[in-house]
Design an enzyme around this catalytic site. Structure first.
Site, short mmCIF file in Angstrom:
data_model
loop_
_atom_site.label_atom_id
_atom_site.label_comp_id
_atom_site.label_asym_id
_atom_site.label_seq_id
_atom_site.Cartn_x
_atom_site.Cartn_y
_atom_site.Cartn_z
N ASP A 58 0.85 -1.18 0.00
CA ASP A 58 0.00 0.00 0.00
C ASP A 58 0.90 1.25 0.00
O ASP A 58 1.83 1.34 -0.80
CB ASP A 58 -0.95 -0.04 1.20
N TYR A 66 -3.08 11.03 1.17
CA TYR A 66 -3.68 10.94 -0.17
C TYR A 66 -3.67 12.32 -0.84
O TYR A 66 -3.40 12.44 -2.04
CB TYR A 66 -5.10 10.40 -0.10
N HIS A 116 -4.62 -7.91 0.33
CA HIS A 116 -3.91 -6.64 0.44
C HIS A 116 -3.10 -6.53 1.73
O HIS A 116 -2.02 -5.92 1.73
CB HIS A 116 -4.94 -5.51 0.38
#
Length: 367
Positions: free
Chosen positions: A169, A294, A345
């Site tokens: 990630d 982000y 993930h």
């Protein structure tokens, strides 16, 4: 020499009492209009999980379990960074930096730290800026490039001149950037390689078709969180920092979507494990600060020059993107590729034995 201070997780009783009060006073929405998760985490399961959180989950026991690891804080570039530094009993241990992402935390690594130290690794697991018990940036600029530089500073401060890096990630983006930088890192490993389809792809293989379909699914059904966090993290933060159920739902939905769980996150992780991770966001009020990464870096996620360092990849079948090796070789000097039989993930959390075996096998070639 910069100070490295011991750290012990010790959440005040008042914070736990506040959590209990907020959980009891939750204002619930009506139920979803479907019989599955397609509109989001279902009301019945959310209430069930919240009730368990309020009435049965024992943070103090979980806190003690996390405190078995050696933890520290140190200031880097004006920001306090929290990290686990677990040394191996082996004199010739190889230092390994492991970086988490969103919506994860260092909680993901509980099941791999001790096995890695037993196999000859000194393990360093920092909390990203704005996550967990690390400090929260008060000015812009803490994107992937700056974090990679901070992690290099951290490894040097710990006395390591030659080391490896691993991540998934956001940890993959940071690890990839470390691989581009000059410094003590000699090889990198990732369970989420960053790659895009080659330009002019006209006759995709079956593997490429699957990767393209996964990318399309993510864009259509899985990317709403990313669009909010990369554009308006502050607006989102008010709800996440004020409502424990809101924070729980925002995170646990992704554990349903991104784990190899056959339709339910508790098929692969326990309730306590899911809530341990949620607590790292709730107790530190990091709903907004974590989302800002982000805003800082998602537009350039994965961009940059070729990584010439030896690179190992563990490709798990339920990872979000699953790019083929041929795509990844455009970005990395891949010297090791493992196609995993199961896992998603949150690889270290879901499949710790597979994860540890592959990391150890890769770094055996460079240590």
């Amino acid at each position: 020499m910069a100070l490295i201070a011991p750290f012990h997780i010790a959440v005040p009783d008042d914070d736990l009492e506040d959590l209990q009060t907020r959980l009891r006073r939750t204002r619930w929405p009506e139920a979803e209009c479907v019989d599955d998760w397609s509109q989001g985490i279902p009301l019945d399961y959310t209430r069930e999980l919240a009730t368990y959180w309020a009435e049965q989950y024992d943070w103090r026991a979980r806190e003690r379990a996390l405190n078995r690891f050696d933890q520290y804080t140190t200031e880097i570039d004006g920001l306090d960074i929290h990290f686990i530094h677990q040394r191996s009993p082996h004199a010739d241990a190889f230092p390994l930096l492991i970086t988490h992402g969103w919506p994860g935390s260092i909680v993901e690594f509980q099941k791999i730290i001790e096995p890695l130290t037993e196999r000859g690794f000194d393990v360093v697991c920092p909390s990203l800026p704005g996550y967990g018990f690390s400090g929260k940036p008060t000015r812009t600029g803490w994107g992937v490039e700056r974090i990679a530089q901070a992690w290099q500073t951290l490894m040097g401060r710990l006395g390591y001149e030659r080391w490896g890096a691993q991540g998934g990630d956001w940890g993959s983006a940071v690890t990839t950037q470390i691989g581009r930088n000059e410094g003590g890192c000699v090889a990198i490993h990732t369970n989420m390689p960053i790659a895009r389809p080659p330009k002019g792809l006209t006759d995709p293989t079956d593997e490429e078709k699957a990767a393209l379909a996964a990318g399309a699914h993510y864009g259509t059904w899985e990317s709403g969180y990313m669009r909010q966090q990369s554009t308006r993290p502050q607006t989102l933060g008010y709800g996440l920092v004020d409502s424990p159920v809101g924070q729980l739902a925002w995170i646990v939905e992704k554990f349903w979507a991104w784990t190899d769980c056959d339709g339910h996150p508790e098929n692969v992780l326990s309730r306590d494990e899911l809530l341990d991770n949620v607590m790292f966001y709730w107790l530190t009020a990091s709903g907004a600060s974590s989302a800002r990464l982000y805003w800082e870096s998602f537009a350039n996620f994965g961009g940059g020059s070729y990584v010439a360092l030896p690179t190992g990849v563990a490709s798990f079948p339920k990872e979000i993107g699953r790019p083929p090796r041929s795509w990844c070789e455009q970005n990395y000097n891949i010297t090791h590729w493992a196609t995993m039989p199961r896992g998603g993930h949150f690889a270290a959390f879901e499949q710790p034995e597979l994860f540890v075996d592959d990391v150890a096998a890769f770094f055996a070639s460079v240590r």
